[in-house]
Design an enzyme around this catalytic site. Structure first.
Site, PDB file in Angstrom:
ATOM      1  N   CYS A 148      -1.608   5.279  -4.871  1.00 32.47           N
ATOM      2  CA  CYS A 148      -0.621   4.206  -4.817  1.00 32.47           C
ATOM      3  C   CYS A 148       0.157   4.055  -6.114  1.00 32.47           C
ATOM      4  CB  CYS A 148      -1.312   2.883  -4.459  1.00 32.47           C
ATOM      5  SG  CYS A 148      -1.793   2.811  -2.718  1.00 32.47           S
ATOM      6  N   LYS A 169       3.981   4.754  -5.862  1.00 29.26           N
ATOM      7  CA  LYS A 169       4.936   3.842  -5.234  1.00 29.26           C
ATOM      8  C   LYS A 169       6.114   3.563  -6.151  1.00 29.26           C
ATOM      9  CE  LYS A 169       3.263   0.333  -2.831  1.00 29.26           C
ATOM     10  NZ  LYS A 169       2.435  -0.803  -2.355  1.00 29.26           N
ATOM     11  N   ASP A 202       5.691  -7.948   3.285  1.00 29.92           N
ATOM     12  CA  ASP A 202       4.350  -7.990   3.867  1.00 29.92           C
ATOM     13  C   ASP A 202       3.814  -6.580   4.084  1.00 29.92           C
ATOM     14  OD1 ASP A 202       2.061  -9.322   4.915  1.00 29.92           O
ATOM     15  OD2 ASP A 202       3.376 -10.905   5.654  1.00 29.92           O
ATOM     16  N   ASP A 203       2.575  -6.493   4.570  1.00 24.19           N
ATOM     17  CA  ASP A 203       1.879  -5.213   4.618  1.00 24.19           C
ATOM     18  C   ASP A 203       2.239  -4.344   5.813  1.00 24.19           C
ATOM     19  OD1 ASP A 203       0.173  -5.623   2.254  1.00 24.19           O
ATOM     20  OD2 ASP A 203      -0.633  -7.277   3.437  1.00 24.19           O
ATOM     21  N   ASP A 206       1.780   4.778   5.617  1.00 26.23           N
ATOM     22  CA  ASP A 206       1.486   4.910   4.188  1.00 26.23           C
ATOM     23  C   ASP A 206       1.094   6.355   3.911  1.00 26.23           C
ATOM     24  OD1 ASP A 206       0.699   4.386   1.457  1.00 26.23           O
ATOM     25  OD2 ASP A 206       0.381   2.309   2.062  1.00 26.23           O
ATOM     26  N   GLY A 253       1.313  13.684  15.001  1.00 28.42           N
ATOM     27  CA  GLY A 253       1.865  13.524  13.668  1.00 28.42           C
ATOM     28  C   GLY A 253       3.029  14.463  13.433  1.00 28.42           C
ATOM     29  N   ASP A 280      -3.218  -6.914   1.109  1.00 26.43           N
ATOM     30  CA  ASP A 280      -4.096  -6.010   0.388  1.00 26.43           C
ATOM     31  C   ASP A 280      -3.492  -5.689  -0.974  1.00 26.43           C
ATOM     32  OD1 ASP A 280      -2.120  -4.325   1.378  1.00 26.43           O
ATOM     33  OD2 ASP A 280      -3.493  -2.755   2.028  1.00 26.43           O
TER      34      ASP A 280
END
Length: 346
Positions: free
Chosen positions: A16, A19, A49-50, A67, A138, A226
């Site tokens: 992360c 980002k 928001d998530d 993500d 995917g 989170d």
């Protein structure tokens, strides 16, 4: 046969920490057209928001998120596990339960073997199996840097959606996982993380935040988010802004992964920590005597971090006990919600 390069050597950043900075992301999203005209869109991009939430009917709402990131570790199976756990976390952070995942795969196919790439996907699939969901498809591309993640879909009752914008004055804030993943990942790349530290980092980053769906069933739990790439302060600030209130964080109450304090005191940190502070520091009130190393921990990017839970004060101890009983043994009360704006650190 030529040995394959370390996964982390192929990426300019990892986890992360990849980002975009909070300010850059806000600038980009501010130019996007608002989706408020869609009556069934319960949660969009308005408060960072998530995940998005779409009302399907009176009993069900769809939670949709994605993500993905570049390697934070060299073991391909562990990389896949971490990335998948992180992606599913956004569903849990909205109070939902995952039902389906799709893999997002970008790999330098002339550099990494099919076996290594397969191990990354197998790691992700193992986490999805633990969460009880299939990886049902995917998309893959040939990429200069290795990238892996998921599209994650879940379901939640419309009345049980938990956003980052519903915190109330007087609420207590609980953090479910210890901080320090960014520091540990930086130490790992520098060859300064021992086996015990690596095991602690993997255990934290592969622990599913499934407790979020259970917390959404509790009326006293008002808001959830989170804590990931923007650090504890950044995600607390998003909760404060979304709720139109202020958040106070007790800098000494935030739990830390083992060995992290020693590492950060020695100067180990990520570039993302500095970018985070540069992006939102003007909205954070710090004590004059707060050491820089402690601020670095509060802005440390958390790959697959814990949940920040805003809960009524009279229910906080019971909720904390339930979180710990679910396996989040380091969970702790880290702050409170008050009148005002921004974040205050004590």
């Amino acid at each position: 046969m030529t040995a394959e390069p370390r996964l982390t050597s192929l990426a300019h950043g990892g986890g992360c920490g990849c980002k975009l900075s909070p300010q850059v992301l806000r600038d980009i999203l501010s130019a996007m057209p608002q989706a408020a005209t869609f009556a069934d869109l319960m949660v969009g991009t308005e408060t960072s928001d998530d995940a998005a939430v779409w009302r399907l009917n009176e009993q069900q709402a769809l939670v949709a998120t994605t993500d993905f990131f570049m390697p934070v570790v060299d073991d391909p199976f562990d990389f896949g596990r971490i990335a998948a756990t992180n992606a599913l976390s956004d569903v849990y952070a909205m109070g939902g339960r995952p039902i389906l995942a799709l893999a997002l795969v970008g790999m330098p196919v002339n550099v990494l073997s099919a076996e290594t790439i397969g191990q990354i996907l197998a790691g992700g699939a193992s986490v999805c199996a633990e969460a009880g969901v299939p990886v049902a498809g995917g998309h893959s591309i040939d990429s200069v840097e290795p990238i892996y993640g998921l599209v994650a879909l879940g379901l939640v009752h419309p009345d049980r959606v938990r956003t980052n914008r519903a915190a109330r004055v007087g609420d207590v804030l609980i953090l479910t996982k210890a901080l320090g993943v960014g520091v540990m990942s930086a130490a790992y790349k520098q060859g300064r993380l021992d086996d015990q530290g690596y095991a602690a980092m993997i255990a934290s980053t592969t622990q599913l935040n499934r407790i979020g769906a259970d917390l959404a069933e509790i009326d006293a739990v008002h808001a959830l988010t989170d804590v990931t790439g923007f650090g504890l302060l950044g995600h607390a600030l998003e909760m404060a802004r979304g709720s139109g209130l202020a958040v106070e964080i007790d800098s000494t109450s935030a739990p830390l992964l083992p060995g992290v304090e020693a590492l950060v005191r020695e100067g180990v940190r990520t570039g993302a920590s500095a970018r985070n502070w540069a992006s939102y520091g003007e909205a954070v009130d710090l004590p004059a005597d707060l050491p820089d190393w402690r601020r670095d921990l509060l802005t440390d990017p958390q790959t697959s971090g814990g949940l920040l839970v805003s809960v009524a004060a009279d229910a906080a101890e019971a909720v904390l006990a339930r979180i710990r009983a679910a396996g989040f043994h380091t969970a702790a009360i880290v702050g409170r919600v008050v009148d005002g704006a921004g974040v205050r650190v004590a």
